[in-house]
Enzyme design. Sequence first.
Site, PDB file in Angstrom:
ATOM      1  N   ASP A  50       0.781  -1.247   0.000  1.00 23.60           N
ATOM      2  CA  ASP A  50       0.000   0.000   0.000  1.00 23.60           C
ATOM      3  C   ASP A  50       0.817   1.304   0.000  1.00 23.60           C
ATOM      4  OD1 ASP A  50      -1.542  -2.113   0.854  1.00 23.60           O
ATOM      5  OD2 ASP A  50      -2.334  -1.131   2.624  1.00 23.60           O
ATOM      6  N   GLU A  73     -10.473  -2.913   4.241  1.00 24.83           N
ATOM      7  CA  GLU A  73      -9.171  -2.333   4.558  1.00 24.83           C
ATOM      8  C   GLU A  73      -9.052  -0.939   3.943  1.00 24.83           C
ATOM      9  OE1 GLU A  73      -6.117  -6.018   5.022  1.00 24.83           O
ATOM     10  OE2 GLU A  73      -6.475  -5.477   2.943  1.00 24.83           O
TER      11      GLU A  73
END
Length: 483
Positions: free
Chosen positions: A17, A190
């Site tokens: 990420d 998420e």
Amino acid sequence: MNRPKFHFTTQKNWINDPNGLVFLDGEYHLFYQHNPLGNTPGNIGWGHAVSADLLNWTELPMAIPFADGIMAFSGSVIVDKQNASGFGANALIALFTAHHTMRRLETQHLAYSTDLGRTWTQYAGNPVLDIGKADFRDPKVFWHQATQRFIMLVVLPDEHKVLFYNSSDLKSWVFASEFGPAGATNGIWEVPDMFSLPLEGTQHWVLKVDIGSGGQHGGSGGQYFTGQFDGTKFIADSLGTKWLDYGKDFYAALSFANLKSRTVWLAWMNNWEYAALTPTSPWRGAMSIPRELGLKRTGQGVCLVQHPIPELEQLRANCFQVQNFTINTETRNLPITGSRAVPITGSRAVPIMDSRAVPITHKGFELEAEFTLETAQEFGFLLGENLKIAYDTIDQEIFVFRSQIQDSDFHPNFAGRHHAKLPLEQTLHLRIFIDTCSVEIFVQHGEIVLTDLIFPNLLSTTLKLYAKNGTVQIKNLAIWELE
Ligand code: FRU
């Protein structure tokens, strides 16, 4: 191996990420989940890179490393303009998830930097938020002008909830409300993100949340809701599922903090289903191109539109162009770079000549195409034998088909057809960015986007145009090599 030309990668090892995207003093900061010791997930902390133009990045030392049994999981950064935290005016404040490796616990921690992100100090009062849960992560923090408070979103992954907290000093956080379950809930939730965008003269809110599995093509994916936010509670326009991207490789998108007049985000171009197996080395994991965001009202309600940032046009080098050109059932081959073509830049362009196959001698390029539908049942581009980017007029779908050969054998679910519904009257507009191992397709000026990894070995392939069972008109086609 397979390193992209104009997408961010680290020199070596694993990334996932994007984290803490922020602009300060002429510099864009990209932090990211990083294992500095290997090219699979592990030892996770925040890596760091900076850029003046969102195109060229310089990798810096780890910002927040794995230490004392705590991995620094995803989070965000904010510029503390008024020194609300007491760490200094214009300090960079990171809120991230401390993933405790000795026990099953995730808490939210604060770290700050007063030297433009070069060094980071952990706040002595950490954690700033602990509700005793094993899965509780990915804080996104922003300043809410109307209520003059900081807002933090954190997800409860298994419960499919986004929790909202308020603060006036970034250190003590008060629960405000929760959102969810809603939309797609087949996998854990998420990496939430939230921002407002102009729509019909007012600001309208977007709440994005990813799902770790059970995305529209299997594996991970991203969804968003649009609606109202008053600083306490988010009310969605609709609770149905809206996908962010119709490819399989756009995850954990995060927007930049502290931009003046636009909203820009980028994402990890990967999918948890096979992320640790992709055929790349010594690096693994790349970021998407940065995209500018907007909202548009369509028949399906309020819809997010994504545009490649205009800065990308600086990469355009040689251009090849053709206008008003009919493609019939015979496949046509398009030279990307051929010895006969005289590449030029500027307004004059080289016509694409004939149907001779010309090998691609370039690893990164952009295509812009406008098609007028005629009788063809299906038409589009073929990149080698592996990849099809096409429109199916019978099912009314735009799709990418990546097939299972050579390098794509690394996972059984890599190959596949990724599509989006797209009823069309007459015209199809595509902007496509192809880099060494990825394709990003912006359809109808960003109303639909498809992002996919591909491993076609570009240098030994050709690009072809095709039409099946009929004809299609190309009104305009431009191909730029990107440098
Ligand atoms: C999303 C995610 C986050 C977590 C991070 C760990 O890809 O699973 O929820 O914070 O990656 O690297």
